[in-house]
Design a protein around this motif. Structure first.
Motif, mmCIF file in Angstrom:
data_model
loop_
_atom_site.group_PDB
_atom_site.id
_atom_site.type_symbol
_atom_site.label_atom_id
_atom_site.label_comp_id
_atom_site.label_asym_id
_atom_site.label_seq_id
_atom_site.Cartn_x
_atom_site.Cartn_y
_atom_site.Cartn_z
ATOM 1 N N UNK A 61 0.835 -1.193 0.000
ATOM 2 C CA UNK A 61 0.000 0.000 0.000
ATOM 3 C C UNK A 61 0.869 1.243 0.000
ATOM 4 N N UNK A 62 0.438 2.256 -0.710
ATOM 5 C CA UNK A 62 1.063 3.572 -0.684
ATOM 6 C C UNK A 62 0.084 4.547 -0.053
ATOM 7 N N UNK A 63 0.587 5.403 0.830
ATOM 8 C CA UNK A 63 -0.281 6.317 1.575
ATOM 9 C C UNK A 63 0.146 7.770 1.347
ATOM 10 N N UNK A 64 -0.775 8.660 1.660
ATOM 11 C CA UNK A 64 -0.527 10.101 1.541
ATOM 12 C C UNK A 64 -0.074 10.625 2.901
ATOM 13 N N UNK A 65 1.070 11.326 2.921
ATOM 14 C CA UNK A 65 1.617 11.861 4.170
ATOM 15 C C UNK A 65 1.844 13.359 4.001
ATOM 16 N N UNK A 66 2.452 13.976 4.978
ATOM 17 C CA UNK A 66 2.679 15.412 4.922
ATOM 18 C C UNK A 66 3.651 15.749 3.803
ATOM 19 N N UNK A 67 3.471 16.941 3.218
ATOM 20 C CA UNK A 67 4.342 17.359 2.117
ATOM 21 C C UNK A 67 4.174 16.439 0.922
ATOM 22 N N UNK A 68 5.307 16.062 0.355
ATOM 23 C CA UNK A 68 5.304 15.193 -0.816
ATOM 24 C C UNK A 68 5.559 13.725 -0.455
ATOM 25 N N UNK A 69 5.614 13.410 0.828
ATOM 26 C CA UNK A 69 5.925 12.047 1.238
ATOM 27 C C UNK A 69 4.781 11.098 0.915
ATOM 28 N N UNK A 100 1.791 2.855 9.851
ATOM 29 C CA UNK A 100 2.789 3.085 10.902
ATOM 30 C C UNK A 100 3.930 3.970 10.439
ATOM 31 N N UNK A 101 4.066 4.158 9.123
ATOM 32 C CA UNK A 101 5.136 4.998 8.594
ATOM 33 C C UNK A 101 4.727 6.458 8.467
ATOM 34 N N UNK A 102 3.439 6.770 8.687
ATOM 35 C CA UNK A 102 2.964 8.148 8.539
ATOM 36 C C UNK A 102 3.596 9.053 9.600
ATOM 37 N N UNK A 103 3.896 10.267 9.190
ATOM 38 C CA UNK A 103 4.481 11.235 10.113
ATOM 39 C C UNK A 103 5.927 10.964 10.454
ATOM 40 N N UNK A 104 6.593 10.124 9.677
ATOM 41 C CA UNK A 104 7.987 9.773 9.969
ATOM 42 C C UNK A 104 8.885 10.998 9.858
#
Length: 438
Positions: free
Chosen positions: A182-190, A222-226
């Motif tokens: 899965x690919x997720x949307x995070x802050x900025x361009x991450x 779990x990788x969000x906001x890294x």
């Protein structure tokens, strides 16, 4: 023509035309791959391949050639061409087949590597498997989900090997591998991406497809906001799925080719301690239904469990027949089968709870190793945790050390060996690891 008859005819033809020895390997491989994107079928691929590998020995020379054309007339031309090529190869007196004494006393165990239920699984059932993983990933992906992909691969392989030294072995095995990402949307361009997968010999040993999809989504979230954190020396726990990434360069440095050619930082370390007492690497080729299990190696040497590293001390190197001749030593088998570390008594949660502050590494990215010195550097993903509880996802950080120093920091081994791959490694706890950030 039966495979046994074809191999026997090939060996007889080769010997009549001047070879001193030969080895024949005949393989039939059926593979089906089904891939879903956003829970819709994206591709279905099915391929059946047949190949014949011919290894020829004559007058101290050696060559290996392959063909997919099994017609006798075509094989006769192939053999003539291979023998012509052999005459142009440089002499190498170490290229021989093992004497008969080395291939005797083969183990008679039934490793149970073939699953008829898996081999006869209907195409609709195969689609349902990957669709279930895909849907579970979608259902657990939340609002940040951008993209989900799932795939399953089914494999059925039959192999027959025969050699003029009297060796003969026939194997049939099945494998299924199911995974989701899965690919997720995070802050900025991450856009962090996570995955989860499992492989096994028998379909009933595979985890539930919905569990695989759910875990792929959870691991991505779990990788969000890294964040990139300040550099710090602290304990790290390497999760079982990721642990094989740490071990690969260590295992490569035990191989005879690298030892003989001085491309290994372990070349002069046989019998020397390079790790802590919890570092015990066992190669066990006789695990029932193991993905790396085998009754003999590629030379035909009988398979036996062996301890490569015993309480931190280097034991035998991995020497195949060819390099045993070059190094003037006894062969020990030149490759690993099922690599294991005996599990400890604590779960990963219990190990985390015993550490005031540390990092749980869930995956590695990139990295490099200097095989002659043992220096290495690897990018990491994971979670900073305190008193057993995750407090911050981390990214853009790495660990760098030397293998001769790093494995002495191994402080504990978890009770959770990863059983869905060839390398059955538990989670590993290391102390005083320098994690570089900013």
């Amino acid at each position: 023509m039966r495979h046994e008859d074809l191999c026997q005819w090939t060996m007889e033809t080769v010997m009549k035309q001047g070879a001193s020895d030969c080895r024949v390997s005949l393989t039939r491989h059926l593979q089906v791959e089904i891939r879903y994107r956003m829970n819709r079928p994206e591709s279905v691929k099915e391929a059946t391949t047949r190949s014949l590998w011919l290894m020829l020995y004559a007058n101290g020379r050696y060559t290996a050639q392959s063909t997919s054309d099994m017609r006798k007339t075509a094989l006769a031309e192939f053999i003539s061409s291979a023998l012509a090529n052999l005459r142009h190869m440089p002499p190498d007196p170490c290229r021989t087949l093992p004497p008969k004494a080395y291939i005797e006393n083969q183990p008679q165990a039934d490793l149970n590597l073939y699953d008829r239920q898996l081999a006869e699984m209907l195409i609709d059932s195969r689609h349902r498997l990957v669709a279930s993983a895909s849907q579970a990933c979608l259902d657990n992906g939340g609002d940040q989900m951008i993209h989900v992909q799932a795939s399953v691969t089914f494999s059925e392989k039959k192999n027959l090997r025969m050699s003029t030294n009297g060796f003969s072995a026939a194997t049939t095995d099945t494998t299924v591998r199911l995974g989701a990402s899965m690919t997720a949307r995070d802050h900025g361009e991450r856009k962090p991406a996570g995955y989860y997968f499992a492989g096994c010999r028998h379909i009933n040993d595979l985890p539930e497809a919905t569990d695989i999809g759910r875990q792929a989504a959870e691991r991505t979230l779990n990788l969000l906001g890294a964040k990139k954190m300040p550099s710090e020396t602290l304990p790290v726990i390497v999760e079982n799925q990721a642990a094989s990434g740490l071990l690969s360069s260590l295992i490569n440095s035990l191989k005879g080719a690298n030892i003989q050619q001085q491309r290994s930082f372990l070349a002069d370390k046989k019998g020397v301690s390079i790790g802590g007492p919890d570092l015990c690497l066992v190669d066990d080729p006789l695990i029932v239904k193991g993905l790396g299990s085998r009754l003999c190696d590629h030379d035909g040497l009988p398979s036996r469990p062996r301890t490569l590293v015993d309480r931190g001390r280097i034991n035998p190197f991995m020497i195949d027949w060819y390099y045993s001749q070059k190094m003037k030593c006894e062969p020990t088998s030149g490759s690993v089968s099922n690599l294991t570390i005996p599990p400890g008594s604590r779960s990963i949660k219990e190990m985390m709870a015993d550490v005031d502050r540390g990092i749980l590494i869930s995956d590695f990215i990139g990295g490099n190793t200097n095989p002659t010195t043992g220096d290495f550097s690897m990018g990491i993903f994971g979670q900073l945790f305190e008193k057993g509880q995750p407090v911050q996802a981390i990214a853009e950080m790495n660990i760098a050390d030397n293998h001769l120093n790093f494995w002495k920091k191994l402080a504990a081994v978890g009770n959770d060996p990863w059983i869905y791959g060839k390398w059955r490694i538990p989670s590993l706890l290391f102390t005083d690891v320098m994690v570089a950030g900013f």
